[in-house]
Design a protein around this motif. Structure first.
Motif, PDB file in Angstrom:
ATOM      1  N   VAL A 374       0.950  -1.228   0.158  1.00 21.81           N
ATOM      2  CA  VAL A 374       0.013   0.043   0.004  1.00 21.81           C
ATOM      3  C   VAL A 374       1.003   1.216   0.075  1.00 21.81           C
ATOM      4  O   VAL A 374       0.496   2.248  -0.760  1.00 21.81           O
ATOM      5  N   ARG A 375       1.852   1.336   0.745  1.00 19.67           N
ATOM      6  CA  ARG A 375       2.793   2.195   0.829  1.00 19.67           C
ATOM      7  C   ARG A 375       3.676   2.281  -0.385  1.00 19.67           C
ATOM      8  O   ARG A 375       3.825   3.574  -0.961  1.00 19.67           O
ATOM      9  N   ARG A 376       4.058   1.165  -0.825  1.00 21.77           N
ATOM     10  CA  ARG A 376       4.621   1.492  -2.065  1.00 21.77           C
ATOM     11  C   ARG A 376       3.847   2.142  -3.417  1.00 21.77           C
ATOM     12  O   ARG A 376       4.510   2.705  -4.237  1.00 21.77           O
ATOM     13  N   ALA A 377       2.735   1.685  -3.326  1.00 22.58           N
ATOM     14  CA  ALA A 377       1.852   2.120  -4.364  1.00 22.58           C
ATOM     15  C   ALA A 377       1.781   3.761  -3.985  1.00 22.58           C
ATOM     16  O   ALA A 377       1.715   4.481  -5.268  1.00 22.58           O
ATOM     17  N   SER A 378       1.615   4.281  -3.121  1.00 20.71           N
ATOM     18  CA  SER A 378       1.743   5.524  -2.818  1.00 20.71           C
ATOM     19  C   SER A 378       3.030   6.196  -3.317  1.00 20.71           C
ATOM     20  O   SER A 378       3.123   7.364  -3.867  1.00 20.71           O
ATOM     21  N   VAL A 379       4.138   5.580  -3.100  1.00 19.59           N
ATOM     22  CA  VAL A 379       5.373   6.216  -3.301  1.00 19.59           C
ATOM     23  C   VAL A 379       5.456   6.406  -4.768  1.00 19.59           C
ATOM     24  O   VAL A 379       6.093   7.087  -5.382  1.00 19.59           O
ATOM     25  N   GLU A 380       5.090   5.373  -5.381  1.00 19.54           N
ATOM     26  CA  GLU A 380       4.989   5.066  -6.890  1.00 19.54           C
ATOM     27  C   GLU A 380       4.403   6.424  -7.601  1.00 19.54           C
ATOM     28  O   GLU A 380       4.626   7.227  -8.255  1.00 19.54           O
ATOM     29  N   ASP A 381       3.116   6.909  -7.094  1.00 19.21           N
ATOM     30  CA  ASP A 381       2.374   7.912  -7.340  1.00 19.21           C
ATOM     31  C   ASP A 381       3.232   9.101  -6.997  1.00 19.21           C
ATOM     32  O   ASP A 381       3.107  10.210  -8.039  1.00 19.21           O
ATOM     33  N   ARG A 382       3.598   9.411  -5.957  1.00 20.54           N
ATOM     34  CA  ARG A 382       4.370  10.633  -5.625  1.00 20.54           C
ATOM     35  C   ARG A 382       5.688  10.777  -6.658  1.00 20.54           C
ATOM     36  O   ARG A 382       5.979  11.844  -7.218  1.00 20.54           O
ATOM     37  N   LYS A 383       6.294   9.746  -6.799  1.00 22.33           N
ATOM     38  CA  LYS A 383       7.629   9.841  -7.744  1.00 22.33           C
ATOM     39  C   LYS A 383       7.204  10.082  -8.993  1.00 22.33           C
ATOM     40  O   LYS A 383       8.088  10.802  -9.848  1.00 22.33           O
ATOM     41  N   LEU A 384       5.828   9.543  -9.683  1.00 16.69           N
ATOM     42  CA  LEU A 384       5.448   9.820 -10.910  1.00 16.69           C
ATOM     43  C   LEU A 384       5.303  11.514 -10.897  1.00 16.69           C
ATOM     44  O   LEU A 384       5.629  11.964 -12.091  1.00 16.69           O
ATOM     45  N   GLU A 385       4.792  12.104 -10.101  1.00 18.22           N
ATOM     46  CA  GLU A 385       4.525  13.324 -10.034  1.00 18.22           C
ATOM     47  C   GLU A 385       5.366  14.155  -9.999  1.00 18.22           C
ATOM     48  O   GLU A 385       5.591  15.255 -10.637  1.00 18.22           O
ATOM     49  N   GLN A 386       6.456  13.629  -9.329  1.00 16.28           N
ATOM     50  CA  GLN A 386       7.644  14.311  -9.022  1.00 16.28           C
ATOM     51  C   GLN A 386       8.365  14.520 -10.542  1.00 16.28           C
ATOM     52  O   GLN A 386       9.129  15.564 -10.876  1.00 16.28           O
ATOM     53  N   PHE A 387       8.529  13.373 -10.986  1.00 14.95           N
ATOM     54  CA  PHE A 387       9.080  13.230 -12.516  1.00 14.95           C
ATOM     55  C   PHE A 387       8.464  14.217 -13.596  1.00 14.95           C
ATOM     56  O   PHE A 387       9.041  14.902 -14.354  1.00 14.95           O
ATOM     57  N   GLU A 388       7.394  14.145 -13.534  1.00 19.21           N
ATOM     58  CA  GLU A 388       6.335  14.960 -14.311  1.00 19.21           C
ATOM     59  C   GLU A 388       6.728  16.255 -14.277  1.00 19.21           C
ATOM     60  O   GLU A 388       6.827  17.140 -15.164  1.00 19.21           O
ATOM     61  N   GLU A 412      11.349   4.980 -11.624  1.00 16.99           N
ATOM     62  CA  GLU A 412      11.457   3.658 -12.098  1.00 16.99           C
ATOM     63  C   GLU A 412      11.778   2.656 -10.823  1.00 16.99           C
ATOM     64  O   GLU A 412      11.437   1.458 -10.907  1.00 16.99           O
ATOM     65  N   GLU A 413      12.713   3.220  -9.999  1.00 12.52           N
ATOM     66  CA  GLU A 413      13.061   2.431  -8.861  1.00 12.52           C
ATOM     67  C   GLU A 413      11.918   2.084  -7.882  1.00 12.52           C
ATOM     68  O   GLU A 413      11.561   1.075  -7.767  1.00 12.52           O
ATOM     69  N   ALA A 414      10.954   3.211  -7.844  1.00 15.42           N
ATOM     70  CA  ALA A 414       9.792   3.215  -6.988  1.00 15.42           C
ATOM     71  C   ALA A 414       8.817   2.028  -7.560  1.00 15.42           C
ATOM     72  O   ALA A 414       8.151   1.174  -7.088  1.00 15.42           O
ATOM     73  N   ARG A 415       8.656   1.979  -9.012  1.00 19.67           N
ATOM     74  CA  ARG A 415       7.740   1.117  -9.415  1.00 19.67           C
ATOM     75  C   ARG A 415       8.343  -0.416  -9.694  1.00 19.67           C
ATOM     76  O   ARG A 415       7.533  -1.454  -9.406  1.00 19.67           O
ATOM     77  N   LEU A 416       9.633  -0.523  -9.787  1.00 12.15           N
ATOM     78  CA  LEU A 416      10.365  -1.944  -9.444  1.00 12.15           C
ATOM     79  C   LEU A 416      10.258  -2.357  -7.951  1.00 12.15           C
ATOM     80  O   LEU A 416      10.034  -3.593  -7.740  1.00 12.15           O
ATOM     81  N   GLU A 417      10.401  -1.424  -7.202  1.00 10.36           N
ATOM     82  CA  GLU A 417      10.223  -1.870  -5.604  1.00 10.36           C
ATOM     83  C   GLU A 417       8.757  -2.388  -5.342  1.00 10.36           C
ATOM     84  O   GLU A 417       8.472  -3.213  -4.678  1.00 10.36           O
ATOM     85  N   LEU A 418       7.652  -1.615  -6.066  1.00 12.61           N
ATOM     86  CA  LEU A 418       6.391  -2.004  -6.030  1.00 12.61           C
ATOM     87  C   LEU A 418       6.159  -3.514  -6.410  1.00 12.61           C
ATOM     88  O   LEU A 418       5.332  -4.244  -5.918  1.00 12.61           O
ATOM     89  N   ILE A 419       6.668  -3.768  -7.484  1.00 16.96           N
ATOM     90  CA  ILE A 419       6.666  -5.002  -8.293  1.00 16.96           C
ATOM     91  C   ILE A 419       7.199  -6.085  -7.308  1.00 16.96           C
ATOM     92  O   ILE A 419       6.778  -7.179  -7.162  1.00 16.96           O
ATOM     93  N   ARG A 420       8.710  -5.698  -6.789  1.00 15.12           N
ATOM     94  CA  ARG A 420       8.982  -6.541  -6.014  1.00 15.12           C
ATOM     95  C   ARG A 420       8.260  -7.052  -4.738  1.00 15.12           C
ATOM     96  O   ARG A 420       8.193  -8.145  -4.489  1.00 15.12           O
ATOM     97  N   VAL A 421       7.652  -6.018  -4.014  1.00 16.81           N
ATOM     98  CA  VAL A 421       6.843  -6.203  -2.861  1.00 16.81           C
ATOM     99  C   VAL A 421       5.468  -6.850  -3.198  1.00 16.81           C
ATOM    100  O   VAL A 421       5.180  -7.862  -2.626  1.00 16.81           O
ATOM    101  N   LYS A 422       4.994  -6.745  -4.493  1.00 17.11           N
ATOM    102  CA  LYS A 422       3.824  -7.458  -4.887  1.00 17.11           C
ATOM    103  C   LYS A 422       4.031  -8.843  -5.157  1.00 17.11           C
ATOM    104  O   LYS A 422       3.184  -9.846  -4.405  1.00 17.11           O
ATOM    105  N   TYR A 423       5.099  -9.133  -5.654  1.00 19.16           N
ATOM    106  CA  TYR A 423       5.330 -10.812  -5.989  1.00 19.16           C
ATOM    107  C   TYR A 423       5.954 -11.505  -4.632  1.00 19.16           C
ATOM    108  O   TYR A 423       5.694 -12.641  -4.584  1.00 19.16           O
ATOM    109  N   ALA A 424       6.716 -10.556  -3.612  1.00 20.49           N
ATOM    110  CA  ALA A 424       7.109 -11.378  -2.597  1.00 20.49           C
ATOM    111  C   ALA A 424       5.816 -11.452  -1.546  1.00 20.49           C
ATOM    112  O   ALA A 424       5.848 -12.817  -0.914  1.00 20.49           O
ATOM    113  N   LEU A 425       4.824 -10.611  -1.442  1.00 21.76           N
ATOM    114  CA  LEU A 425       3.407 -10.841  -0.886  1.00 21.76           C
ATOM    115  C   LEU A 425       2.747 -12.174  -1.480  1.00 21.76           C
ATOM    116  O   LEU A 425       2.243 -13.070  -0.689  1.00 21.76           O
TER     117      LEU A 425
END
Length: 446
Positions: A374-388, A412-425
Motif C-alpha cells: 500500500v505504501r509502495r503504491a503511494s510512493v510510486e504515485d508521488r515519484k511519478l508526480e515528481q518526475f512529471e 522507475e526504482e519506485a515501480r520496481l520496488e512495488l513489483i518486488r513487494v507485490k510478488y514477495a507477498l
C-alpha cells in the motif's frame, strides 16, 4: 472321518481370498524430454500453460510423487501381510525319513500331504499388526499429499518468478525507450550547440545500463520458464498476461486458526500416523511372551516299505507356542520399540513447533508485505508526480539534465520496488497455503 483333515485343508485353500495387485505408478525414462524439447518455446501459437495447470502437471510428473506412490503400494502389501495372520494358512509338504519302525527295526517313511492351520488366539498380536500396517498406509498417503503439494509449490514459485521478471522487463523496456529518445534528442541538440558532450555521455551510459539490465531480466525469464518446463516435463509457454489470484489471503488468517492448520498439514498427519504405527509395534513387542494358539489339521499319504503300500494319515489338534528363552532378544525388541515410540513422539512435537512457528512468521511477513505494498503504491504515485514536474522544470530551464535523469530513475526504482513487494507477498501467501495444507492446483485461479 478318514479324509476329514484333508478335506478341511482343501476347503481352506479354496476359501483364501484372491489378492488384487496394487497398481504402482512407474515413470518411464523414455518419456523424459530432451534438452532441445524442453528449451523449445511456444509449442502452439496463442496457447499458454496457466499456473494452475503447471501445478497439476508438476504433481503428476514429479519423480518424488512416484516414489511416494511406490511407498503406498509397499505399505498396502504389508497390510495384506498383517491381515493374513488371522486367515487360514495352507501349505504342502513332502518328507522322507528313516528310523525305528517298532517291532521290525529301522524303516523308511515317505510322506506327502497338506497342512492347514488357523490362529485362534494370540492376545491381540494380529490386531496390533493390522493397526500398525494401517497407520503406515495412512502415513504413506499423507506423505504423497505432502510431496504433491511441494511439487506444486515449487513450480508455482518458478512461475511467479517468471511473471515478476516479465513485469520488471516491461519497466526496463520503458526506461530503455525513454533514454533512447533522450539520447536522440541530445545528439541533435549537440550539433547545434544546445547540449554538451557530458550530457550526451550521461544519457548514453544510462541507456547502456538499461539494455544490460534487460538482458539479465530476459535470462531470468528464460531460467524460470525452463524450471517450469523441467518440472512439468513438457515444452511450455507461460501465460504472462494473467496474474494468479489466491483465494486465501494472509489478512483473513487468524492466529487462532494456526492450531487448526496443524491438523490439515500432511507432514504433521504423516508423523502422527507413523507414531500410531510404532505404538502398535510396541504393543506387539510386549505380547511376544504370551502364547499363540492355533488349530492345525494335517492330511498326508505315507509309504510304508515294510508292507510296500501307501497309507492315508490325518491329524487335527491344537498347537500352543510360548517362547521361554530367547537370549534377551525379546527384551531387546521391546526396548527398541519403546525407544522408537519416544523418538517418534519427540519428532512429532518438534515438527508441530516448527510448523506453528513457520505459519506465524509467514503470516506476519505477509501482513508486513501487504502494508508495504500500500505504501509502495503511494510512493510510486508521488515519484511519478515528481518526475512529471521535473520534465516541466527541465523544459523551462529550471532543472539540469542530470537532475531529470535522477528523477526518472527514482520513479522507475519506485515501480520496481512495488513489483518486488507485490510478488514477495504472493510468494508468502503461497507458502502460507502450503504450510496449512491448503495448496493444490485448484487453489490458484489465473
Amino acid at each position: 472321518m478318514r479324509r476329514l483333515s484333508l478335506s478341511l485343508a482343501v476347503m481352506a485353500a479354496a476359501a483364501l481370498p484372491a489378492v488384487a495387485q496394487e497398481p504402482t505408478i512407474l515413470l518411464d525414462e523414455d518419456t523424459e524430454l530432451s534438452a532441445i524439447e524442453i528449451a523449445a518455446s511456444n509449442p502452439a501459437p496463442g496457447v499458454c500453460l496457466p499456473i494452475a495447470g503447471a501445478m497439476e502437471a508438476a504433481a503428476q510428473a514429479s519423480p518424488d510423487v512416484a516414489v511416494a506412490q511406490a511407498q503406498i503400494a509397499g505399505a498396502k502389501a504389508d497390510l495384506r501381510l498383517a491381515r493374513s495372520l488371522s486367515r487360514p494358512q495352507v501349505s504342502s509338504f513332502a518328507r522322507t525319513q528313516t528310523g525305528d519302525g517298532g517291532l521290525t527295526g529301522n524303516a523308511i517313511d515317505n510322506q506327502v500331504g497338506l497342512r492347514a492351520s488357523q490362529r485362534l488366539w494370540d492376545f491381540g498380536d494380529a490386531r496390533y499388526a493390522r493397526e500398525a500396517a494401517n497407520s503406515r498406509v495412512g502415513a504413506a498417503e499423507q506423505t504423497q499429499l505432502s510431496v504433491e503439494a511441494e511439487a506444486a509449490r515449487r513450480v508455482a514459485l518458478s512461475y511467479i518468478s517468471a511473471l515478476e521478471a516479465y513485469e520488471r522487463q516491461g519497466v526496463t523496456s520503458e526506461r530503455e525507450e525513454y533514454f533512447r529518445r533522450q539520447l536522440s534528442a541530445l545528439e541533435t541538440a549537440l550539433e547545434i550547440g544546445g547540449a554538451t558532450r557530458s550530457e550526451v555521455a550521461e544519457v548514453a551510459a544510462r541507456l547502456a545500463e538499461a539494455e544490460a539490465e534487460r538482458f539479465e531480466i530476459a535470462f531470468q525469464i528464460e531460467q524460470s520458464t525452463l524450471q517450469v518446463a523441467t518440472d512439468v516435463n513438457q515444452s511450455v509457454s507461460l501465460c504472462f498476461d494473467r496474474s494468479p489470484v489466491l483465494p486465501q489471503t494472509a489478512e483473513g488468517f487468524s492466529d487462532m486458526e494456526t492450531d487448526l492448520a496443524l491438523i490439515t498439514n500432511p507432514n504433521i498427519e504423516a508423523a502422527r500416523k507413523n507414531l500410531g504405527s510404532l505404538k502398535a509395534d510396541q504393543e506387539r513387542a510386549k505380547r511376544e511372551r504370551l502364547p499363540v494358539v492355533d488349530v492345525v489339521a494335517i492330511g498326508s499319504y505315507a509309504y510304508l516299505d515294510q508292507f510296500n503300500t501307501w497309507e492315508f494319515r490325518d491329524r487335527i489338534g491344537i498347537d500352543v507356542s510360548v517362547p521361554l528363552l530367547s537370549g534377551s532378544a525379546l527384551n531387546a525388541r521391546s526396548q527398541a520399540a519403546d525407544a522408537e515410540v519416544a523418538r517418534a513422539r519427540a519428532d512429532l512435537i518438534r515438527q508441530r513447533r516448527q510448523l506453528r512457528e513457520d505459519i506465524l512468521i509467514t503470516r506476519r511477513r505477509a501482513l508486513s508485505l501487504y502494508a508495504q505494498s500500500v505504501r509502495r503504491a503511494s510512493v510510486e504515485d508521488r515519484k511519478l508526480e515528481q518526475f512529471e514536474a521535473a520534465e516541466i522544470e527541465f523544459d523551462a530551464g529550471l532543472k539540469t539534465l542530470p537532475d531529470l535523469v535522477e528523477d526518472r530513475l527514482d520513479y522507475e526504482e519506485a515501480r520496481l520496488e512495488l513489483i518486488r513487494v507485490k510478488y514477495a507477498l504472493l510468494r508468502e501467501r503461497l507458502n502460507l497455503l502450503a504450510l496449512t495444507g491448503q495448496l493444490s492446483a485448484h487453489s490458484l485461479d489465473s
